[in-house]
Design a protein around this motif. Structure first.
Motif, PDB file in Angstrom:
ATOM      1  N   ASP A 272       0.823  -1.206   0.000  1.00 44.93           N
ATOM      2  CA  ASP A 272       0.000   0.000   0.000  1.00 44.93           C
ATOM      3  C   ASP A 272       0.858   1.258   0.000  1.00 44.93           C
ATOM      4  N   LEU A 273       1.942   1.252   0.764  1.00 52.26           N
ATOM      5  CA  LEU A 273       2.829   2.406   0.790  1.00 52.26           C
ATOM      6  C   LEU A 273       3.465   2.649  -0.572  1.00 52.26           C
ATOM      7  N   TRP A 274       3.856   1.568  -1.250  1.00 51.75           N
ATOM      8  CA  TRP A 274       4.469   1.717  -2.567  1.00 51.75           C
ATOM      9  C   TRP A 274       3.473   2.282  -3.574  1.00 51.75           C
ATOM     10  N   SER A 275       2.196   1.901  -3.460  1.00 49.58           N
ATOM     11  CA  SER A 275       1.188   2.429  -4.374  1.00 49.58           C
ATOM     12  C   SER A 275       1.024   3.935  -4.195  1.00 49.58           C
ATOM     13  N   VAL A 276       1.245   4.421  -2.963  1.00 51.11           N
ATOM     14  CA  VAL A 276       1.149   5.852  -2.690  1.00 51.11           C
ATOM     15  C   VAL A 276       2.422   6.573  -3.114  1.00 51.11           C
ATOM     16  N   MET A 277       3.583   5.914  -2.961  1.00 53.61           N
ATOM     17  CA  MET A 277       4.869   6.561  -3.196  1.00 53.61           C
ATOM     18  C   MET A 277       5.402   6.381  -4.618  1.00 53.61           C
TER      19      MET A 277
ATOM     20  N   GLY B 227       4.425  20.932  -7.329  1.00 57.59           N
ATOM     21  CA  GLY B 227       3.345  20.443  -8.177  1.00 57.59           C
ATOM     22  C   GLY B 227       3.245  18.924  -8.157  1.00 57.59           C
ATOM     23  N   ILE B 228       4.388  18.255  -8.137  1.00 54.35           N
ATOM     24  CA  ILE B 228       4.401  16.789  -8.071  1.00 54.35           C
ATOM     25  C   ILE B 228       3.774  16.309  -6.768  1.00 54.35           C
ATOM     26  N   LEU B 229       4.139  16.952  -5.668  1.00 49.82           N
ATOM     27  CA  LEU B 229       3.582  16.554  -4.379  1.00 49.82           C
ATOM     28  C   LEU B 229       2.093  16.866  -4.310  1.00 49.82           C
ATOM     29  N   GLY B 230       1.676  17.987  -4.913  1.00 51.53           N
ATOM     30  CA  GLY B 230       0.261  18.309  -4.951  1.00 51.53           C
ATOM     31  C   GLY B 230      -0.524  17.296  -5.765  1.00 51.53           C
ATOM     32  N   ALA B 231       0.036  16.875  -6.906  1.00 50.19           N
ATOM     33  CA  ALA B 231      -0.626  15.860  -7.724  1.00 50.19           C
ATOM     34  C   ALA B 231      -0.746  14.544  -6.966  1.00 50.19           C
ATOM     35  N   ASN B 232       0.257  14.227  -6.150  1.00 47.16           N
ATOM     36  CA  ASN B 232       0.193  12.990  -5.381  1.00 47.16           C
ATOM     37  C   ASN B 232      -0.894  13.061  -4.308  1.00 47.16           C
ATOM     38  N   VAL B 233      -1.116  14.238  -3.734  1.00 47.21           N
ATOM     39  CA  VAL B 233      -2.218  14.406  -2.790  1.00 47.21           C
ATOM     40  C   VAL B 233      -3.547  14.128  -3.479  1.00 47.21           C
ATOM     41  N   VAL B 234      -3.698  14.618  -4.712  1.00 49.66           N
ATOM     42  CA  VAL B 234      -4.927  14.385  -5.459  1.00 49.66           C
ATOM     43  C   VAL B 234      -5.111  12.897  -5.729  1.00 49.66           C
ATOM     44  N   PHE B 235      -4.029  12.233  -6.177  1.00 46.02           N
ATOM     45  CA  PHE B 235      -4.125  10.796  -6.467  1.00 46.02           C
ATOM     46  C   PHE B 235      -4.411   9.996  -5.196  1.00 46.02           C
TER      47      PHE B 235
ATOM     48  N   THR C  85      -3.577   9.210   4.532  1.00 48.86           N
ATOM     49  CA  THR C  85      -2.649   8.620   3.560  1.00 48.86           C
ATOM     50  C   THR C  85      -2.138   9.672   2.584  1.00 48.86           C
ATOM     51  N   ALA C  86      -3.019  10.595   2.179  1.00 45.17           N
ATOM     52  CA  ALA C  86      -2.610  11.651   1.258  1.00 45.17           C
ATOM     53  C   ALA C  86      -1.561  12.562   1.893  1.00 45.17           C
ATOM     54  N   VAL C  87      -1.726  12.861   3.183  1.00 49.61           N
ATOM     55  CA  VAL C  87      -0.743  13.700   3.881  1.00 49.61           C
ATOM     56  C   VAL C  87       0.599  12.974   3.971  1.00 49.61           C
ATOM     57  N   VAL C  88       0.564  11.674   4.257  1.00 49.40           N
ATOM     58  CA  VAL C  88       1.800  10.884   4.266  1.00 49.40           C
ATOM     59  C   VAL C  88       2.453  10.915   2.886  1.00 49.40           C
ATOM     60  N   GLY C  89       1.621  10.805   1.837  1.00 52.89           N
ATOM     61  CA  GLY C  89       2.145  10.840   0.473  1.00 52.89           C
ATOM     62  C   GLY C  89       2.759  12.170   0.101  1.00 52.89           C
ATOM     63  N   LEU C  90       2.456  13.211   0.870  1.00 51.13           N
ATOM     64  CA  LEU C  90       3.081  14.519   0.667  1.00 51.13           C
ATOM     65  C   LEU C  90       4.353  14.658   1.490  1.00 51.13           C
ATOM     66  N   LEU C  91       4.284  14.295   2.766  1.00 50.63           N
ATOM     67  CA  LEU C  91       5.391  14.581   3.679  1.00 50.63           C
ATOM     68  C   LEU C  91       6.577  13.639   3.499  1.00 50.63           C
ATOM     69  N   VAL C  92       6.312  12.352   3.243  1.00 48.45           N
ATOM     70  CA  VAL C  92       7.422  11.398   3.117  1.00 48.45           C
ATOM     71  C   VAL C  92       8.333  11.733   1.937  1.00 48.45           C
ATOM     72  N   PRO C  93       7.822  11.982   0.720  1.00 47.25           N
ATOM     73  CA  PRO C  93       8.728  12.360  -0.374  1.00 47.25           C
ATOM     74  C   PRO C  93       9.366  13.733  -0.169  1.00 47.25           C
ATOM     75  N   LEU C  94       8.725  14.577   0.650  1.00 49.03           N
ATOM     76  CA  LEU C  94       9.279  15.909   0.876  1.00 49.03           C
ATOM     77  C   LEU C  94      10.614  15.850   1.599  1.00 49.03           C
TER      78      LEU C  94
ATOM     79  N   VAL D 114      -3.112  22.356   1.712  1.00 50.07           N
ATOM     80  CA  VAL D 114      -3.369  20.914   1.719  1.00 50.07           C
ATOM     81  C   VAL D 114      -4.730  20.614   2.342  1.00 50.07           C
ATOM     82  N   ALA D 115      -5.043  21.294   3.462  1.00 46.26           N
ATOM     83  CA  ALA D 115      -6.323  21.050   4.137  1.00 46.26           C
ATOM     84  C   ALA D 115      -7.493  21.403   3.221  1.00 46.26           C
ATOM     85  N   LEU D 116      -7.448  22.584   2.612  1.00 45.54           N
ATOM     86  CA  LEU D 116      -8.532  22.999   1.719  1.00 45.54           C
ATOM     87  C   LEU D 116      -8.550  22.145   0.457  1.00 45.54           C
ATOM     88  N   GLY D 117      -7.362  21.780  -0.027  1.00 46.79           N
ATOM     89  CA  GLY D 117      -7.296  20.924  -1.208  1.00 46.79           C
ATOM     90  C   GLY D 117      -7.924  19.567  -0.973  1.00 46.79           C
ATOM     91  N   LEU D 118      -7.686  18.987   0.204  1.00 48.67           N
ATOM     92  CA  LEU D 118      -8.293  17.687   0.523  1.00 48.67           C
ATOM     93  C   LEU D 118      -9.813  17.795   0.603  1.00 48.67           C
TER      94      LEU D 118
END
Length: 283
Positions: free
Chosen positions: A28-33, A65-73, A116-125, A150-154
C-alpha cells in the motif's frame, strides 16, 4: 450518546485502523509513493535545466506540483477505488445494513484517505529537501501556507473521489478515470510553468483543483521571486482559496446525494451479480 455520535466515533476508530494498515503495508505504501519517487528521480536528472527567464532549477520548481498531484491521487483516486472495491465485495452492503453504518463507514474512509494523502506529501518531501536546492522549508510562513492549502485541497478533492466511487460499479471502471487525470496533470503546471502554455490551455487547467493545489504548494515552498513564472506574476492566494473553496462546496453538496443514491441501489443481488461478473473476467 446519540446514534450519530456513536457512528462517528466508530468511524474515527475505523479510519485509524485503516490508516495504520495502509502505513504498515509495503504494498500500500508503494502504491502511494510510486508516482512521487519516479517523478523525483526524473526531476533530479533535470535539475540543471532552468525555468525560462530565470536561473532557477526546473527540477526544484516542479517538486511542489508533483507533491500536490500525489495528494490528489492518494486522496481522490484512492477513495474512489476503495468505495468501488467495497461495493464489489459486499463491505458497503454490510455497512448499509447496520444502523447509521454508512455514517461510520464514510467517516472512516475519508479520514484514512486524508491521512494517507498527507503521508504521500510529507514522506517524499524529506528526500526532496536534501536533493533539490531552493526549497523554502525553514520558514514558519511556508508551513502555514502548506497546511491551509493541503487542508482545503483535501476538502476539495475527497468529495470528488466519493462521487466517482458512487458512479462506477467496479474498481476497473473507476481506474480508467486516472487516464484523463494524467492528461490534466500534464497541462496543469506540474512539470512546467503553466504561463508557457497556450492561453486556451491555461484556462482549461485553471478550471480544475489540481492546478490550484500545485500553485498553492509552490507559493509555500518556492522563493517569492519565482512568482514571476506564474500567471499574473503572482501566487494568487485569494484566487487559490476561492477556487478550491468552490470545488469543496460543490463536492460537499453533490457527494451526499450521490452516495445516498448509490446506497439505495445496493442489495444482495447486485453484489452477487458483481461477483459473478468478476469471476467471468478472471476465467
Amino acid at each position: 450518546m446519540s446514534p450519530h455520535a456513536v457512528a462517528l466515533r466508530a468511524g474515527l476508530q475505523r479510519g485509524r485502523i485503516e490508516f495504520r494498515q495502509t502505513t504498515t503495508s509495503p504494498q500500500d505504501l508503494w502504491s502511494v509513493m510510486f508516482f512521487p519517487v519516479i517523478a523525483l528521480v526524473v526531476m533530479y536528472m533535470l535539475r540543471d535545466n532552468t525555468v525560462p527567464g530565470t536561473g532557477f532549477s526546473l527540477g526544484t520548481q516542479s517538486i511542489p506540483g508533483i507533491l500536490g498531484a500525489n495528494v490528489v491521487f492518494a486522496g481522490m483516486m484512492m477513495l474512489a477505488l476503495s468505495l468501488t472495491m467495497d461495493r464489489e465485495d459486499g463491505t458497503l452492503l454490510r455497512a448499509k445494513a447496520t444502523p447509521n453504518g454508512m455514517v461510520g463507514y464514510l467517516t472512516g474512509k475519508v479520514l484514512s484517505r486524508a491521512g494517507t494523502a498527507v503521508v504521500g506529501l510529507l514522506v517524499p518531501l524529506v528526500p526532496a529537501a536534501f536533493l533539490f536546492d531552493g526549497l523554502r522549508l525553514g520558514e514558519a510562513s511556508a508551513w502555514l501556507t502548506l497546511t491551509w492549502v493541503v487542508a482545503l485541497g483535501l476538502v476539495a478533492v475527497l468529495p470528488i473521489g466519493a462521487i466517482l466511487g458512487a458512479l462506477f460499479d467496479t474498481a476497473q471502471g473507476a481506474g480508467f478515470v486516472g487516464v484523463p487525470i494524467m492528461g490534466l496533470m500534464s497541462i496543469s503546471g506540474v512539470f512546467y510553468p503553466l504561463s508557457s502554455f497556450p492561453e486556451w490551455l491555461q484556462w482549461v487547467a485553471q478550471a480544475f483543483p489540481l492546478y490550484w493545489m500545485g500553485l498553492g504548494l509552490r507559493s509555500a515552498m518556492l522563493p517569492d521571486a519565482m512568482a514571476a513564472a506564474e500567471i499574473g506574476d503572482s501566487w494568487r492566494h485569494l484566487e487559490t482559496a476561492a477556487m478550491l473553496g468552490v470545488w469543496a462546496l460543490a463536492g460537499l453538496v453533490l457527494a451526499p446525494i450521490m452516495l445516498r443514491r448509490m446506497a439505495r441501489r445496493e442489495s444482495g443481488s447486485t453484489v452477487a451479480a458483481r461477483r459473478h461478473k468478476a469471476q467471468q473476467r478472471t476465467m
